[in-house]
Design a protein around this motif. Structure first.
Motif, PDB file in Angstrom:
ATOM      1  N   UNK A 214     -43.418   4.653 -43.957  1.00 39.62           N
ATOM      2  CA  UNK A 214     -42.187   3.914 -44.220  1.00 39.62           C
ATOM      3  C   UNK A 214     -42.409   2.828 -45.263  1.00 39.62           C
ATOM      4  N   UNK A 215     -41.400   2.597 -46.069  1.00 36.78           N
ATOM      5  CA  UNK A 215     -41.341   1.410 -46.924  1.00 36.78           C
ATOM      6  C   UNK A 215     -39.901   0.917 -46.883  1.00 36.78           C
ATOM      7  N   UNK A 216     -39.622  -0.199 -47.513  1.00 36.17           N
ATOM      8  CA  UNK A 216     -38.280  -0.749 -47.465  1.00 36.17           C
ATOM      9  C   UNK A 216     -37.425  -0.219 -48.619  1.00 36.17           C
ATOM     10  N   UNK A 217     -36.105  -0.241 -48.463  1.00 35.70           N
ATOM     11  CA  UNK A 217     -35.227   0.135 -49.577  1.00 35.70           C
ATOM     12  C   UNK A 217     -35.493  -0.708 -50.818  1.00 35.70           C
ATOM     13  N   UNK A 218     -35.738  -2.021 -50.630  1.00 38.76           N
ATOM     14  CA  UNK A 218     -35.984  -2.892 -51.778  1.00 38.76           C
ATOM     15  C   UNK A 218     -37.248  -2.497 -52.517  1.00 38.76           C
ATOM     16  N   UNK A 219     -38.254  -2.055 -51.771  1.00 43.38           N
ATOM     17  CA  UNK A 219     -39.497  -1.627 -52.415  1.00 43.38           C
ATOM     18  C   UNK A 219     -39.239  -0.457 -53.359  1.00 43.38           C
ATOM     19  N   UNK A 220     -38.366   0.457 -52.933  1.00 41.50           N
ATOM     20  CA  UNK A 220     -38.010   1.581 -53.803  1.00 41.50           C
ATOM     21  C   UNK A 220     -37.201   1.110 -55.005  1.00 41.50           C
ATOM     22  N   UNK A 221     -36.192   0.291 -54.769  1.00 39.79           N
ATOM     23  CA  UNK A 221     -35.320  -0.151 -55.861  1.00 39.79           C
ATOM     24  C   UNK A 221     -36.093  -0.943 -56.912  1.00 39.79           C
ATOM     25  N   UNK A 222     -37.051  -1.746 -56.466  1.00 36.39           N
ATOM     26  CA  UNK A 222     -37.862  -2.518 -57.404  1.00 36.39           C
ATOM     27  C   UNK A 222     -38.706  -1.607 -58.290  1.00 36.39           C
ATOM     28  N   UNK A 223     -39.210  -0.528 -57.692  1.00 36.02           N
ATOM     29  CA  UNK A 223     -40.082   0.389 -58.449  1.00 36.02           C
ATOM     30  C   UNK A 223     -40.009   1.779 -57.829  1.00 36.02           C
ATOM     31  N   UNK A 224     -39.102   2.634 -58.315  1.00 35.93           N
ATOM     32  CA  UNK A 224     -38.935   3.970 -57.745  1.00 35.93           C
ATOM     33  C   UNK A 224     -40.205   4.815 -57.750  1.00 35.93           C
ATOM     34  N   UNK A 225     -41.143   4.505 -58.661  1.00 37.91           N
ATOM     35  CA  UNK A 225     -42.394   5.273 -58.727  1.00 37.91           C
ATOM     36  C   UNK A 225     -43.184   5.178 -57.432  1.00 37.91           C
ATOM     37  N   UNK A 226     -42.921   4.149 -56.624  1.00 38.54           N
ATOM     38  CA  UNK A 226     -43.623   4.025 -55.341  1.00 38.54           C
ATOM     39  C   UNK A 226     -43.304   5.209 -54.427  1.00 38.54           C
ATOM     40  N   UNK A 227     -42.046   5.608 -54.446  1.00 34.93           N
ATOM     41  CA  UNK A 227     -41.628   6.771 -53.637  1.00 34.93           C
ATOM     42  C   UNK A 227     -42.306   8.037 -54.158  1.00 34.93           C
ATOM     43  N   UNK A 228     -42.307   8.215 -55.466  1.00 35.06           N
ATOM     44  CA  UNK A 228     -42.951   9.385 -56.067  1.00 35.06           C
ATOM     45  C   UNK A 228     -44.445   9.391 -55.739  1.00 35.06           C
ATOM     46  N   UNK A 229     -45.065   8.225 -55.775  1.00 33.72           N
ATOM     47  CA  UNK A 229     -46.495   8.123 -55.480  1.00 33.72           C
ATOM     48  C   UNK A 229     -46.793   8.564 -54.053  1.00 33.72           C
ATOM     49  N   UNK A 230     -45.944   8.157 -53.101  1.00 29.51           N
ATOM     50  CA  UNK A 230     -46.172   8.565 -51.709  1.00 29.51           C
ATOM     51  C   UNK A 230     -46.004  10.072 -51.541  1.00 29.51           C
TER      52      UNK A 230
END
Length: 408
Positions: A214-230
């Motif tokens: 899990x991560x937060x919605x804000x973490x994704x919005x700040x840097x969408x690459x975080x989702x891709x990385x996971x």
């Protein structure tokens, strides 16, 4: 947690650690609430939220997942939901307790008890005897987004959740014999107080026995690459996002972000929660196909809180299906395929598998013939029990009966 460390600070719970913390918190909840009371959860996205959700259920209460109150839409949503559900206890954390107290100050009647989850020693030996079975059929009040009208509490039973998880398992893992491979990883940044975020981020992990990230919605919005990385660094990822997230990820993920990453092992990326756009799908596949992302893993899907969440998705082994329809005829209620540039592209969410689905004329309550636009009517064990203390709205939305139904 990207607030602690921009590279991502990881915290993990094993099943036994989760169980112990849930028991400890449930013991506290049980001292201030009785079976059938509501326990509202208002905290930032994290492990405390997960523990609070299960502790509410463990104590026999009805869990009410809500966002942290803050000025704007979240504040209105939380306030309206609290007024509606009249909770006995509020589960929160020290970081946001003042905001929660301020939001709850206007509630009528006796003020709800307040428990700060992180003030407890959750790793202490719990002193709580779990009841042998749920003491209320209702598990959750899932409040609709309230984006177009006042939020309503959808009454979700334990049976609804388990039935919907089973439907998800059968449909999305159809090619795996309807059983998620043991190395499947659930990845989610969706808000856990929304239906899909709740299923993917909290209930899915436990009921399917899968590792969840899990991560937060804000973490994704700040840097969408975080989702891709996971997606690239976890095994056989199953994840879900709305259409806008595909756009953000495609536009704001750089080649530098993708250095050394391989997306070929992704199992499912579900597109739902809002209209699925064909152009968005093409941009996402063009951007990440070069890094191995399989087009057949992208699954346009449909669902709603009144059905717990999941209703239907495209089938296994093929990329999304797009068809073009005559715009004028479509707006007049007739779906007719065309091949001209003035047509409108629609993305298929597959043929019905999990639920019974009929397209109905709401005026005559009869099933529409092929090619006619109508309302989507659903039937199945995942369909919720109605709206919380709203009998007229419940009857209108949940009491539909077909006239002269077809066989079956």
């Amino acid at each position: 947690d990207y607030d602690v460390d921009p590279a991502g600070y990881r915290q993990s719970l094993t099943w036994s650690e989760l169980y112990g913390r849930v028991q400890t918190l449930a013991a506290e909840v049980a001292t201030v609430g009785a079976p059938g009371d509501r326990a509202a959860i208002l905290a930032h996205q994290g492990l405390d939220y997960v523990v609070a959700f299960y502790a509410a259920l463990e104590a026999g209460l009805i869990a009410v997942p809500l966002p942290v109150p803050q000025f704007g839409a979240h504040d209105e949503r939380a306030s309206a939901a609290l007024q509606d559900c009249a909770p006995t206890v509020l589960l929160t954390t020290s970081a946001v307790v003042d905001d929660v107290v301020g939001c709850a100050r206007s509630l009528p009647g006796k003020a709800p008890a307040l428990i700060e989850i992180d003030s407890l020693d959750l790793d202490a030996t719990p002193d709580f005897n779990t009841p042998p079975a749920p003491r209320t059929k209702t598990a959750v009040l899932q409040y609709t987004s309230g984006s177009t009208r006042t939020p309503k509490g959808v009454v979700v039973t334990h049976k609804n959740i388990l039935a919907n998880i089973e439907q998800v398992r059968k449909d999305y893992f159809e090619a795996d014999g309807a059983i998620p491979p043991p190395d499947t990883t659930l990845v989610s940044w969706l808000p856990v107080y929304h239906d899909m975020g709740l299923l993917l981020g909290i209930t899915g992990a436990l009921t399917l026995g899968l590792h969840s990230v899990l991560m937060s919605p804000m973490a994704f919005l700040q840097r969408p690459a975080r989702w891709i990385h996971e997606m690239a660094t976890n095994t056989r990822v199953f994840t879900a996002v709305p259409n806008f997230a595909f756009e953000l990820a495609a536009r704001r993920t750089t080649d530098e972000d993708m250095a050394g990453l391989d997306l070929s092992g992704v199992h499912t990326v579900l597109s739902g929660s809002e209209r699925v756009h064909a152009a968005t799908i093409r941009r996402f596949l063009d951007r990440f196909g070069q890094f191995g992302f399989p087009s057949s893993s992208l699954k346009p899907s449909y669902g709603l809180a009144e059905a717990m969440v999941y209703v239907n998705s495209s089938g296994p082994g093929r990329p999304p299906t797009v068809a073009t329809f005559d715009y004028e005829k479509l707006s007049a209620g007739h779906a007719e395929a065309c091949d001209n540039e003035t047509g409108v592209e629609l993305v298929s969410v597959g043929i019905p598998r999990a639920s019974m689905i009929r397209i109905v004329d709401p005026e005559t309550r009869t099933e529409n013939p092929a090619g006619m636009v109508g309302e989507i009517w659903l039937h199945g064990e995942n369909i919720a029990a109605g709206y919380w203390r709203k009998p007229q709205q419940t009857q209108k939305a949940f009491g539909g009966q077909l006239v002269d139904p077809s066989s079956g």
